[in-house]
Write an enzyme that holds these catalytic residues in place. Sequence first.
Site, PDB file in Angstrom:
ATOM      1  N   VAL A 128       0.835  -1.209   0.000  1.00 55.12           N
ATOM      2  CA  VAL A 128       0.000   0.000   0.000  1.00 55.12           C
ATOM      3  C   VAL A 128       0.872   1.262   0.000  1.00 55.12           C
ATOM      4  O   VAL A 128       0.624   2.198  -0.768  1.00 55.12           O
ATOM      5  CB  VAL A 128      -0.972   0.004   1.211  1.00 55.12           C
ATOM      6  CG1 VAL A 128      -1.825   1.267   1.192  1.00 55.12           C
ATOM      7  CG2 VAL A 128      -1.859  -1.235   1.191  1.00 55.12           C
TER       8      VAL A 128
ATOM      9  N   GLY B 201       9.128   5.278   6.405  1.00 51.74           N
ATOM     10  CA  GLY B 201       9.732   4.417   7.424  1.00 51.74           C
ATOM     11  C   GLY B 201       9.470   2.952   7.125  1.00 51.74           C
ATOM     12  O   GLY B 201       8.331   2.575   6.830  1.00 51.74           O
TER      13      GLY B 201
ATOM     14  N   ARG C 206      11.310  -1.385   7.711  1.00 59.02           N
ATOM     15  CA  ARG C 206      12.236  -2.216   8.502  1.00 59.02           C
ATOM     16  C   ARG C 206      13.607  -2.233   7.847  1.00 59.02           C
ATOM     17  O   ARG C 206      14.624  -1.997   8.465  1.00 59.02           O
ATOM     18  CB  ARG C 206      11.717  -3.665   8.543  1.00 59.02           C
ATOM     19  CG  ARG C 206      10.758  -3.938   9.632  1.00 59.02           C
ATOM     20  CD  ARG C 206      10.690  -5.461   9.859  1.00 59.02           C
ATOM     21  NE  ARG C 206       9.455  -5.774  10.551  1.00 59.02           N
ATOM     22  CZ  ARG C 206       8.326  -6.104   9.952  1.00 59.02           C
ATOM     23  NH1 ARG C 206       8.274  -6.229   8.639  1.00 59.02           N
ATOM     24  NH2 ARG C 206       7.244  -6.347  10.648  1.00 59.02           N
TER      25      ARG C 206
ATOM     26  N   LYS D 177      -7.035  -1.911   9.698  1.00 57.72           N
ATOM     27  CA  LYS D 177      -8.357  -2.331  10.211  1.00 57.72           C
ATOM     28  C   LYS D 177      -8.267  -2.984  11.575  1.00 57.72           C
ATOM     29  O   LYS D 177      -9.131  -2.786  12.431  1.00 57.72           O
ATOM     30  CB  LYS D 177      -9.024  -3.278   9.214  1.00 57.72           C
ATOM     31  CG  LYS D 177      -8.192  -4.500   8.879  1.00 57.72           C
ATOM     32  CD  LYS D 177      -8.346  -4.926   7.446  1.00 57.72           C
ATOM     33  CE  LYS D 177      -7.038  -4.836   6.731  1.00 57.72           C
ATOM     34  NZ  LYS D 177      -7.046  -5.301   5.370  1.00 57.72           N
TER      35      LYS D 177
ATOM     36  N   GLU E 128     -10.537   5.597   5.786  1.00 54.20           N
ATOM     37  CA  GLU E 128     -11.303   5.061   4.647  1.00 54.20           C
ATOM     38  C   GLU E 128     -10.697   3.773   4.114  1.00 54.20           C
ATOM     39  O   GLU E 128     -11.412   2.835   3.733  1.00 54.20           O
ATOM     40  CB  GLU E 128     -11.364   6.115   3.527  1.00 54.20           C
ATOM     41  CG  GLU E 128     -12.184   5.737   2.322  1.00 54.20           C
ATOM     42  CD  GLU E 128     -13.670   5.591   2.625  1.00 54.20           C
ATOM     43  OE1 GLU E 128     -14.113   4.441   2.763  1.00 54.20           O
ATOM     44  OE2 GLU E 128     -14.370   6.615   2.733  1.00 54.20           O
TER      45      GLU E 128
ATOM     46  N   ILE F  93     -13.590   1.019  -2.188  1.00 52.52           N
ATOM     47  CA  ILE F  93     -15.003   1.382  -2.004  1.00 52.52           C
ATOM     48  C   ILE F  93     -15.100   2.471  -0.924  1.00 52.52           C
ATOM     49  O   ILE F  93     -14.612   2.276   0.190  1.00 52.52           O
ATOM     50  CB  ILE F  93     -15.845   0.153  -1.578  1.00 52.52           C
ATOM     51  CG1 ILE F  93     -15.732  -0.957  -2.636  1.00 52.52           C
ATOM     52  CG2 ILE F  93     -17.300   0.553  -1.341  1.00 52.52           C
ATOM     53  CD1 ILE F  93     -16.429  -2.254  -2.253  1.00 52.52           C
TER      54      ILE F  93
ATOM     55  N   GLU G  65      -1.987 -14.329   2.246  1.00 54.67           N
ATOM     56  CA  GLU G  65      -0.709 -14.366   2.960  1.00 54.67           C
ATOM     57  C   GLU G  65      -0.248 -15.825   3.079  1.00 54.67           C
ATOM     58  O   GLU G  65      -1.057 -16.751   3.020  1.00 54.67           O
ATOM     59  CB  GLU G  65      -0.903 -13.845   4.394  1.00 54.67           C
ATOM     60  CG  GLU G  65      -1.507 -12.477   4.498  1.00 54.67           C
ATOM     61  CD  GLU G  65      -0.483 -11.382   4.324  1.00 54.67           C
ATOM     62  OE1 GLU G  65       0.692 -11.612   4.646  1.00 54.67           O
ATOM     63  OE2 GLU G  65      -0.871 -10.301   3.846  1.00 54.67           O
TER      64      GLU G  65
ATOM     65  N   ASP H 232     -10.305 -10.896   9.486  1.00 57.57           N
ATOM     66  CA  ASP H 232     -10.197  -9.661   8.703  1.00 57.57           C
ATOM     67  C   ASP H 232     -11.589  -9.061   8.446  1.00 57.57           C
ATOM     68  O   ASP H 232     -11.809  -7.864   8.642  1.00 57.57           O
ATOM     69  CB  ASP H 232      -9.477  -9.986   7.381  1.00 57.57           C
ATOM     70  CG  ASP H 232      -9.354  -8.783   6.462  1.00 57.57           C
ATOM     71  OD1 ASP H 232      -8.436  -7.980   6.655  1.00 57.57           O
ATOM     72  OD2 ASP H 232     -10.208  -8.644   5.557  1.00 57.57           O
TER      73      ASP H 232
ATOM     74  N   LYS I  52     -13.378  -5.398   9.993  1.00 54.66           N
ATOM     75  CA  LYS I  52     -14.043  -4.388   9.166  1.00 54.66           C
ATOM     76  C   LYS I  52     -15.499  -4.207   9.597  1.00 54.66           C
ATOM     77  O   LYS I  52     -16.005  -3.089   9.640  1.00 54.66           O
ATOM     78  CB  LYS I  52     -13.961  -4.793   7.688  1.00 54.66           C
ATOM     79  CG  LYS I  52     -12.523  -4.798   7.176  1.00 54.66           C
ATOM     80  CD  LYS I  52     -12.418  -5.531   5.852  1.00 54.66           C
ATOM     81  CE  LYS I  52     -11.006  -5.565   5.316  1.00 54.66           C
ATOM     82  NZ  LYS I  52     -10.846  -6.491   4.197  1.00 54.66           N
TER      83      LYS I  52
END
Length: 315
Positions: free
Chosen positions: A15, A44, A46, A104, A124, A131, A185, A196, A200
């Site tokens: 992201v 920032g 790792r 989230k 958002e 969405i 993942e 997850d 949300k």
Amino acid sequence: MGKEIGIGLLGYGTVGAAVAQMVQDHGFRIATETGTLPLIRVAGVRDTSRHRDPMPPVLTSNLLEVVEAPEVDVVIEVMGGMNPAGALIRKALQLGKPVITANKMLMAEQWADLMEFGGELHFEAAVAGAIPIVETLSTLVATQPITRIEAILNGTTNYILTQMRHAGKTYDEALAEAQALGYAEAEPSSDVEGWDAAYKLVILASMIEGDARLVGEVDRDGITLVSQENIQKASAAGRTIKLVAQYERGDLTVGPVALESDHPLASVDGVENALVIEGPALGRLMLRGAGAGGLATATSVLSDLIRVIRRRSEQ
Ligand SMILES: NC(=O)c1ccc[n+]([C@@H]2O[C@H](COP(=O)([O-])OP(=O)(O)OC[C@H]3O[C@@H](n4cnc5c(N)ncnc54)[C@H](OP(=O)(O)O)[C@@H]3O)[C@@H](O)[C@H]2O)c1
């Protein structure tokens, strides 16, 4: 010369790099629309030795430096996890800097504290990728009581269930494929066990009720026990199994549901997300679109950035 707004990114992964890419490609649009040019100042991470594309002007592993840098006017948290993300967000808010987050889990687990903390916090991107559900819902709840939301909020599980139904794959085959494509993942439990989607749902429910709902209040089930036989039986009965997150007059559930073929969520396939929102005056409203992915999520981050800029110009 027009105004500028300096961005500090906490995290520069899927992201974060997509946000930087969009600022590079479309920053001029934001400048045209708002009169303020966004500029990435520092990111920032790792591992500062890895090459990044696009390369930010400054890359550091000292995340506090990102928050405190005087040239950073707004902090975008896209690193994930509870710690140190939560502490860094609070530090930025204390310094009077607006914060935009896609996190989230943190928003769901610490809703009450973050709402009371003070400062300008936008989220958002934490629910349903591109969405604009957070902005939409925050307006709708002011117009009428929202009685129900039914939603597909997790693209990974929706992809797996779609492959099981349309390509005849077993759960394990579909999961392996989702992992190979980067949709799941290596450790998929947050998605496939429904966590997850529950995070949300808790964010949406807390917004509807204006009060914190807890992740532990969600009656939660994942898709790990959905078999090819279940999928076929549902198909034979004209139904489609989806992982549905539901808010119904205060009750919160996440679990596999065999939807009738004419249900608005039944045709939402692949990594898409969708929400059906109900209220006494609005009837049924449906939102549908890209639920995850760097650029889709970055779109929501930039929508929040535009809100930050507009609010600054009003002050
Ligand atoms: N990916 C999506 O489609 C999506 C959609 C909606 C929301 N989100 C949310 O967006 C956030 C970021 O997701 P992502 O997919 O971009 O994750 P990611 O690709 O794993 O990137 C995480 C970034 O944060 C950095 N980071 C993590 N922990 C750190 C620590 N303790 N110290 C320093 N740097 C740290 C990583 O540094 P390195 O690069 O050095 O490893 C990396 O740059 C999460 O909250 C996620 O839930 C993601």
